[in-house]
Enzyme design. Structure first.
Site, PDB file in Angstrom:
ATOM      1  N   HIS A  47      73.797  38.714   1.810  1.00 50.01           N
ATOM      2  CA  HIS A  47      73.936  39.153   0.416  1.00 50.01           C
ATOM      3  C   HIS A  47      75.191  38.550  -0.218  1.00 50.01           C
ATOM      4  CE1 HIS A  47      73.269  41.773  -3.031  1.00 50.01           C
ATOM      5  NE2 HIS A  47      74.560  42.078  -2.994  1.00 50.01           N
ATOM      6  N   GLU A  69      67.132  37.554   2.445  1.00 49.84           N
ATOM      7  CA  GLU A  69      67.402  38.980   2.227  1.00 49.84           C
ATOM      8  C   GLU A  69      66.109  39.794   2.206  1.00 49.84           C
ATOM      9  OE1 GLU A  69      70.866  40.783  -0.310  1.00 49.84           O
ATOM     10  OE2 GLU A  69      69.990  39.074  -1.344  1.00 49.84           O
ATOM     11  N   ASN A 409      74.734  18.427  29.124  1.00 50.33           N
ATOM     12  CA  ASN A 409      74.440  17.898  30.452  1.00 50.33           C
ATOM     13  C   ASN A 409      74.224  19.039  31.457  1.00 50.33           C
ATOM     14  OD1 ASN A 409      74.372  15.179  29.944  1.00 50.33           O
ATOM     15  ND2 ASN A 409      76.514  14.825  30.436  1.00 50.33           N
TER      16      ASN A 409
END
Length: 674
Positions: A47, A69, A409
């Site tokens: 918001h 929202e 990795n």
């Protein structure tokens, strides 16, 4: 120029913080979907982001956060249960928001499309799941399309100036062959009489004919509804035109009342709390010794300038001390000692101000490991320790890429798939551990995993196939070959790793930061990388040495011991020289030969240094002493010479180069194994 330019820096700082908060909270919510407090925090952050973007006029960002929202509200109110797919969609939205922010930072201003995400979010918000096509959406919703907050504001302002606002669905005939041309004519005709502020699909897709037979528009004009309908129906191959006037004033009025009520409620709450506080005893914060911690945002350029000024002060303090020693004037000693004390305190202060917690880098990795886990179809848990450990901001900003390589990795090469881990009696979920702690004037960062480890024999085979001489190399030395340029044992190239790039880049980057990296591994037990970095790269302690007629500086942090040696104590071994120290053969690097400087002294000293788990001996002509120096970057041609970290100014005003021992020794290592 952007009218909001003076607020841009603050906007970017706060946006980065809120996006990171959203990432962290989503990861937490995925682990515990029933934690409503986390969901509330996510909703508040989204918001706030929407409000910030709307205030700055960044409509694309505002619209996407608005739709986020709407979806979050469903789960916040308990209408639906959160699941991994929804969280993945929100993560995609956060990635897109990050891209938008970077575009805005580069002043491209909302050039990134969000249509695909808005479509997915809208269908979920309306409880329709994943619709099969855009056409389904038009047929089901018709005029019930949701208008974004930014569009509402535009419509509101336009109506105040006498414009009418319409939402329209235009449907082409079934046999229409040139849909792109027909939609272009509709758009062109409408733009002659007003302004189109929104289309679905986008105007680009309309012109390409990339839709079924209907498309949707939001339109502002001073013309009447019937006039607009007649204009469009005059175009051939138009089956029907549906127009409805938009009236958002009631919604705006309701939202205003809600906001006013929220403010009123908050005010009443504050009044009640104040009434409660009247009866509480007053606490004298001065008497109790407590104070409220305060902080301000400071432009990093100002901190850099502060650091440069303190560095200059250190240089001139050293020069004054040098001059005072020569003239031997007792009157100057006391004020000079005070200047030295104040300079040292200023130096400590600016170094502390420049320090940043490694969490600035570490906080991006939980999300990355989550995505890798899904991409590689592995169960992986990331544990982070010591994220509050602090480093100079210069080091922090540079260490991110090497850590990304190591973690990717570990996930790809290290952690096994679930079936393999079960067969080995390991927990189904693999563990990657990232930790940091301070050790003297250095910070140690470790990246470890409980995976399959590095197989020295696989490295031997791969090295031989690449033409690398591995004769006489033990298991420990073989493992170090992973840092060799272009070296990889991967059987196939993936999106994650296996291209033979990365580990050599990791080592070179860490060495360039004045650090070192070593690796320990055991088959089926796991692998650990240990990175040691200096606390700061600006002001360091160094050992001043003589090489020929020239003076050089060697950073003190990498020095283990300094030994005076005779000629017969250095032995020939194949094509190199070694010095025996405590029963171990230490490779010797004649620094004068590396720098093409003629040696002028029969007396020699070896500086024993440690880089990772490797030891080397730097052979120099003489020692001058320990000194605090300020590192200045080299530019131009000298800046490209790998032998030097930078330069410094001595007390007598001379400029001295600082040796990059890491690069001097790494070049020798490549010669040896290559």
């Amino acid at each position: 120029m952007d009218d909001n330019s003076k607020y841009r820096d603050l906007f970017f700082e706060e946006t980065d913080e809120y996006l990171q908060t959203l990432n962290d909270c989503l990861l937490q919510l995925e682990k515990d979907p029933e934690d409503l407090s986390v969901l509330d925090e996510i909703f508040r952050a989204a918001h706030t982001l929407k409000g910030m973007a709307a205030t700055m006029g960044y409509s694309t960002m505002s619209e996407l956060t608005h739709h986020m929202e709407s979806v979050l509200e469903l789960y916040r109110n308990g209408k639906q249960l959160i699941n991994s797919d929804i969280i993945s969609l929100i993560f995609k939205c956060l990635d897109r928001l990050s891209d938008i922010v970077e575009d805005i930072r580069e002043e491209n201003y909302d050039n990134i499309s969000i249509e695909d995400l808005v479509f997915e979010l809208s269908t979920i918000a309306k409880g329709e799941g994943n619709l099969s096509s855009f056409q389904d959406k038009v047929d089901k919703e018709s005029f019930n399309q949701e208008i974004g907050e930014t569009d509402k504001m535009i419509i509101h302002n336009a109506k105040e100036k006498g414009y009418n606002a319409y939402k329209m669905v235009v449907t082409l005939e079934d046999g229409c062959l040139l849909k792109g041309a027909r939609s272009f004519l509709v758009v062109n005709k409408l733009e002659q009489q007003g302004e189109i502020i929104h289309t679905e699909p986008t105007t680009e897709k309309l012109e390409e004919g990339d839709f079924d037979k209907s498309f949707y528009l939001v339109y502002l004009t001073k013309k009447k509804q019937e006039e607009i309908k007649n204009i469009i129906e005059d175009i051939s191959e138009i089956e029907k035109v549906e127009i409805e006037e938009i009236n958002i004033e009631e919604n705006l009025a309701i939202e205003t009342v809600i906001e006013e009520n929220d403010i009123k409620d908050e005010t009443e709450h504050v009044k009640v709390e104040q009434e409660k506080d009247k009866d509480k005893p007053k606490i004298d914060t001065k008497a109790s010794g407590h104070h409220v911690s305060q902080s301000i945002r400071v432009d990093i350029g100002k901190l850099d300038n502060f650091m440069n000024l303190v560095s200059e002060l250190v240089i001139y303090r050293t020069r004054l001390e040098d001059i005072a020693g020569k003239i031997n004037n007792l009157e100057i000693n006391e004020p000079l000692e005070q200047v030295a004390r104040i300079t040292s305190e200023l130096q400590d202060l600016v170094l502390k101000i420049r320090m940043e917690p490694v969490n600035v880098v570490f906080n991006r990795f939980p999300r990355m490991v989550r995505d890798l886990s899904k991409e590689l179809n592995k169960e992986i848990e990331l544990v982070i320790e010591g994220e509050e450990t602090e480093l100079d901001r210069t080091v922090v900003s540079e260490i991110g890429e090497p850590l990304i390589h190591l973690i990717r990795n570990a996930a790809d090469h290290g952690i096994e798939i679930v079936e393999t881990r079960k067969a080995l009696g390991k927990p189904e979920k693999g563990l990657i551990k990232l930790s940091a702690y301070q050790e003297g004037n250095r910070v140690v960062i470790t990246v470890s995993d409980d995976g399959k480890g590095i197989n020295p024999e696989a490295i031997r085979e791969s090295a031989i196939s690449k033409g690398i001489d591995v004769t006489g190399l033990g298991e420990k030395d073989l493992i170090q070959l992973i840092f060799h340029q272009g070296f990889s044992t991967a059987k196939k190239v993936t999106n994650v790793s296996g291209r033979g790039v990365g580990m050599d880049v990791v080592k070179q980057k860490i060495i360039s930061l004045g650090g070192s990296v070593e690796v320990h591994s055991e088959i089926n037990k796991g692998t650990e990388f240990i990175i040691k970095l200096p606390l700061t790269l600006s002001i360091i302690q160094s050992l001043m040495v003589k090489i020929g007629e020239h003076t050089f500086a060697v950073p003190l942090g990498i020095i283990d011991k300094v030994v005076k040696v005779e000629k017969d104590e250095i032995f020939k071994s194949h094509s190199s020289e070694v010095y025996m120290y405590r029963g171990k053969a230490i490779p010797v690097i004649r620094v004068n030969e590396k720098l093409s400087i003629e040696s002028t002294s029969e007396e020699k000293h070896i500086i024993l240094i440690q880089l990772g788990d490797m030891h080397y001996g730097l052979l120099v002509d003489g020692l001058i002493g320990q000194q605090e120096i300020v590192i200045k970057k080299l530019t131009g041609i000298p800046g490209k010479m790998k032998e030097y970290l930078g330069a410094t100014i001595l007390g007598n005003g001379d400029i001295t180069l600082i040796l990059d021992a890491g690069n001097l020794c790494s070049e020798r290592t490549v010669e040896k194994i290559g």
